[in-house]
Design a protein around this motif. Structure first.
Motif, PDB file in Angstrom:
ATOM      1  N   TYR A 118       0.851  -1.056  -0.014  1.00 48.75           N
ATOM      2  CA  TYR A 118       0.010   0.027  -0.124  1.00 48.75           C
ATOM      3  C   TYR A 118       0.953   1.253   0.122  1.00 48.75           C
ATOM      4  O   TYR A 118       1.778   1.536   0.724  1.00 48.75           O
ATOM      5  CB  TYR A 118      -1.011   0.043   1.219  1.00 48.75           C
ATOM      6  CG  TYR A 118      -1.989  -1.067   1.176  1.00 48.75           C
ATOM      7  CD1 TYR A 118      -3.038  -0.896   0.799  1.00 48.75           C
ATOM      8  CD2 TYR A 118      -1.748  -2.411   1.583  1.00 48.75           C
ATOM      9  CE1 TYR A 118      -4.197  -1.850   0.797  1.00 48.75           C
ATOM     10  CE2 TYR A 118      -2.527  -3.366   1.651  1.00 48.75           C
ATOM     11  CZ  TYR A 118      -4.009  -3.124   1.268  1.00 48.75           C
ATOM     12  OH  TYR A 118      -4.740  -4.109   1.110  1.00 48.75           O
ATOM     13  N   ILE A 120      -0.161   4.674   0.614  1.00 47.15           N
ATOM     14  CA  ILE A 120      -0.585   5.627   1.704  1.00 47.15           C
ATOM     15  C   ILE A 120      -0.804   4.860   2.853  1.00 47.15           C
ATOM     16  O   ILE A 120      -1.713   4.215   3.075  1.00 47.15           O
ATOM     17  CB  ILE A 120      -1.814   6.510   0.963  1.00 47.15           C
ATOM     18  CG1 ILE A 120      -1.690   6.931  -0.351  1.00 47.15           C
ATOM     19  CG2 ILE A 120      -2.061   7.792   2.221  1.00 47.15           C
ATOM     20  CD1 ILE A 120      -0.367   8.052  -0.302  1.00 47.15           C
ATOM     21  N   VAL A 137      -8.143   6.349   3.116  1.00 46.77           N
ATOM     22  CA  VAL A 137      -8.072   6.069   1.589  1.00 46.77           C
ATOM     23  C   VAL A 137      -9.433   5.841   0.918  1.00 46.77           C
ATOM     24  O   VAL A 137      -9.718   6.574   0.067  1.00 46.77           O
ATOM     25  CB  VAL A 137      -7.108   5.203   1.218  1.00 46.77           C
ATOM     26  CG1 VAL A 137      -7.109   4.832  -0.449  1.00 46.77           C
ATOM     27  CG2 VAL A 137      -5.759   5.583   1.456  1.00 46.77           C
ATOM     28  N   MET A 142      -8.250   8.811  -3.857  1.00 45.52           N
ATOM     29  CA  MET A 142      -6.888   8.994  -4.119  1.00 45.52           C
ATOM     30  C   MET A 142      -6.686  10.255  -5.310  1.00 45.52           C
ATOM     31  O   MET A 142      -7.166  10.093  -6.531  1.00 45.52           O
ATOM     32  CB  MET A 142      -6.099   7.787  -4.608  1.00 45.52           C
ATOM     33  CG  MET A 142      -6.096   6.576  -3.815  1.00 45.52           C
ATOM     34  SD  MET A 142      -4.635   6.747  -2.752  1.00 45.52           S
ATOM     35  CE  MET A 142      -3.462   6.019  -3.674  1.00 45.52           C
ATOM     36  N   ARG A 243      -1.945  12.411  -3.050  1.00 43.34           N
ATOM     37  CA  ARG A 243      -2.734  11.426  -2.755  1.00 43.34           C
ATOM     38  C   ARG A 243      -2.817  11.024  -1.068  1.00 43.34           C
ATOM     39  O   ARG A 243      -3.587  10.517  -0.685  1.00 43.34           O
ATOM     40  CB  ARG A 243      -2.311  10.116  -3.307  1.00 43.34           C
ATOM     41  CG  ARG A 243      -2.637  10.123  -4.904  1.00 43.34           C
ATOM     42  CD  ARG A 243      -1.846   9.183  -5.757  1.00 43.34           C
ATOM     43  NE  ARG A 243      -1.953   9.867  -7.246  1.00 43.34           N
ATOM     44  CZ  ARG A 243      -1.233   9.509  -8.068  1.00 43.34           C
ATOM     45  NH1 ARG A 243      -0.438   8.487  -7.827  1.00 43.34           N
ATOM     46  NH2 ARG A 243      -1.141   9.776  -9.322  1.00 43.34           N
ATOM     47  N   GLY A 244      -1.837  11.653  -0.447  1.00 50.20           N
ATOM     48  CA  GLY A 244      -1.748  11.350   0.939  1.00 50.20           C
ATOM     49  C   GLY A 244      -1.919  12.647   1.731  1.00 50.20           C
ATOM     50  O   GLY A 244      -1.746  12.488   2.984  1.00 50.20           O
TER      51      GLY A 244
END
Length: 574
Positions: A118, A120, A137, A142, A243-244
């Protein structure tokens, strides 16, 4: 009476006895309305059956206790599969291997849950994520990928259920002690952007992300994930796609944990080996955060073209720094075949000016390559293998980068606005068609790629590529003798405009690319002379009236003084 035996995950047996429907059904129906409580399928079916009884022990209270406390693990596993099959399998596949029917259209590809790798996480590099990581998530999605947010669609209980089901695709990875999040701490005080930039250089982050952070580093064309698929480094100037998360703490967490399965490493080892300090890693996060705007850009429908005395002649003139920018988002062209689901360009910044005779339109957009470029051949090869099922194979040779500016031929007829994908035979669009060769053509389109040049050259272009960004300046006279094909660029009116962009290094062309819907450019009207004259006239009139009033007041005072008896002379006479 009858009984059923339901086996829980711990092989415990729960015996449920039949009781009158009147005592339990009411509570079960009330319970079923709550989105945060899972009702097993057999209970839901029985609730709707015409039978006069419902599963449960001797009281409905104990029934609810059994349903919500004794067997939650089994319910989550059952309902998690239902949720997954309905909402997730199309991309991630029936077996969780990331091979759903939509996977071939996506870059990056959907997560393969069977490998338990994974990106994140709040856990250390190489470790599985926590349940909270998975929940985050799923809830927020994302950004910059095909993975949407699900918190507006799924309940908290449904998300919990699907988390448990996802982990079942790689059960050995999630056995034993639950993963623990690393301690993030707080960012050091003060501005550390300059120091962060120096550490950014020391860690050689520019090799992937580029000198200005626009994903154009020398290593960018060679990047692939652990499964051989092409993967782009993040464009650090667009943190709304991180994305994080986009905060300094979020960026620091990515630097600490890395993005497993990708070339993005964890820098925890660099801290532990005293190559850099933890504070310096925070400074890198602060520097990266500074590369993006303070707020994510908001799209507005109308681009204002201010009137000026003189127009810039190149796209990199300092004068453009003071001109308002308008963000126009672009998305993959997924309507006309061959469709394109993985565009490189996700938006264009638009600036416009005019001097009453000529319009100047400056467009800038991020593109990691000045196409064609031989060092991107490797990238195109991976792209063509990765996305071959999308309406046929991609081009095997790079083409030029492209930008098409399209205008409605009749700006005043909103009810008959052309089709935004290049118009059609009934309502063509007027276009400026630019490519990185570089050149610009003026003509009409009756659909994507269906271009007809107009005689004469009335549009000029000036282009510059640097640090992963194109800047192109178009200029054209507002007046035109061709009133059939070319719209009237009239001040005080909104003129519909739309865009198409393509990255030649990714196999994009005249049809495969990124598109926008219709926006508009509004040419500011000349400021009337009375706007400047009227205030001056009012000031002069006010001053004149004021002086007249003062003069009259002084005259009356002198007259009054002449008539007033002199006190001293009057006393002497007496």
């Amino acid at each position: 009476m009858r009984s059923l035996r339901h086996s829980t995950a711990s092989t415990r047996h729960v015996h449920l006895l039949v009781i009158p429907r009147s005592e339990a059904t009411r509570d079960l129906h009330l319970l079923a309305r709550r989105r945060d409580v899972q009702i097993p399928r057999y209970a839901r079916d029985d609730m709707e059956s015409p039978r006069s009884s419902v599963f449960g022990p001797r009281s409905s209270v104990l029934t609810l206790l059994v349903l919500t406390v004794l067997i939650p693990a089994t319910l989550r596993a059952q309902d998690g599969k239902v949720v997954y099959d309905k909402w997730c399998a199309g991309c991630h596949g029936d077996t969780g291997a990331g091979d759903g029917f939509g996977a071939k259209t996506m870059l990056p590809h959907p997560r393969d849950f069977t490998k338990a790798v994974y990106k994140i996480r709040t856990t250390a590099s190489g470790e599985i994520p926590t349940d909270d990581d998975l929940r985050h998530v799923i809830e927020v999605g994302m950004p910059g990928t095909a993975m949407p947010e699900w918190k507006s669609r799924l309940s908290g209980a449904e998300i919990t259920a699907v988390i448990q089901y996802l982990k079942s695709f790689s059960p050995n990875s999630f056995k034993g002690t639950a993963a623990k999040a690393i301690a993030i701490g707080k960012a050091p005080s003060g501005s550390g952007v300059d120091e962060g930039k120096a550490v950014f250089q020391k860690l050689e982050c520019y090799k992937c992300h580029g000198a200005a952070g626009r994903a154009d580093g020398k290593s960018a064309p060679t990047l692939k994930d652990d499964y051989g698929n092409p993967i782009r480094p993040a464009d650090l100037t667009e943190n709304w796609k991180f994305r994080g998360g986009s905060s300094v703490s979020d960026i620091y967490a990515r630097l600490r944990t890395g993005l497993d399965g990708t070339p993005m490493p964890s820098f925890q080892d660099a801290v532990e080996n005293k190559l850099i300090t933890d504070e310096q890693l925070w400074r890198v996060a602060q520097y990266v955060h500074s590369l993006s705007p303070e707020k994510a850009p908001e799209s507005r429908e109308v681009v204002r073209a201010a009137r000026v005395q003189s127009l810039p002649t190149t796209p990199d003139e300092a004068a453009w720094r003071t001109v308002e920018r308008f963000w126009v988002p672009l998305v993959g062209q997924i309507i006309a075949k061959p469709r394109w689901f993985a565009p490189t360009v996700d938006g264009v910044w638009v600036q416009a000016l005019h001097d009453g005779r000529t319009i100047a339109l400056r467009l800038s957009w991020d593109d990691p390559s000045k196409s064609p470029d031989p060092i991107w051949d490797e990238w195109l090869g991976r792209m063509s293998k990765s996305l071959t099922d999308v309406d046929g194979p991609l081009a095997t040779q790079q083409g030029p980068d492209r930008l098409v500016v399209q205008w409605a031929q009749d700006p005043n007829d909103e009810s008959q606005r052309p089709y935004f994908l290049g118009g059609d035979t009934k309502r063509p669009v007027y276009v400026w068609r630019w490519s990185s060769e570089p050149r610009v053509e003026e003509g009409t389109e009756t659909g994507l790629g269906k271009f007809t040049a107009l005689p004469g050259a009335h549009v000029t272009q000036s282009a510059k590529y640097a640090d992963g960004q194109w800047q192109v300046l178009f200029t054209r006279s507002l007046a035109s003798t061709d009133t059939t094909h070319i719209p009237r660029f009239t001040t005080g009116h909104a003129i519909p405009i739309a865009f198409f962009a393509a990255d030649g290094s990714s196999g994009e062309d005249e049809i495969r690319g990124a598109v926008s819907t219709w926006y508009a450019v509004y040419l500011d009207v000349p400021t009337p002379t009375r706007v400047f004259v009227a205030p001056i006239a009012m000031i002069a009139l006010s001053a004149g009236l004021g002086m007249l009033l003062v003069t009259r007041a002084q005259r009356r005072e002198r007259v009054a003084d002449g008539r007033r008896p002199n006190d001293s002379s009057h006393t002497e006479e007496r």
